[in-house]
Design an enzyme around this catalytic site. Sequence first.
Site: not given
Length: 119
Positions: A21, A73, A99
């Site tokens: 990622e 978060e 996402k």
Amino acid sequence: MDQIEMKGIAAFGYHGVLPQERELGQRFYADITLETDMTAIGRSDEIADGVNYAEVYQTAQKILMGAPVNTLEALVTNINAAILRAYPLVSAVTTTVYKPSAPVPGPLTHVAVTRREER
């Protein structure tokens, strides 16, 4: 309290816990709701008396495309903090970050995290 809603803000970022990622990146989307009193701008019709949502958009984009964080978060917390810091006419902000390419072991449309913060 009056509201300004911004839906579907899109940006490419490198957020996430997994190495791929951080290396490959992915698209993120955000919805932002600003709570503000629109009395002054409603009467004057002058942007200086209200919240310039084009500037708020740029603030959110900068964070979505900026320094990587591990979690959604943290991402929504950073966006909300930046908005409350930069725009004193905003009394509360709610941000949802989506996402779509979350690394989960099955099909889903997206993972989303929502956070509301106020002064």
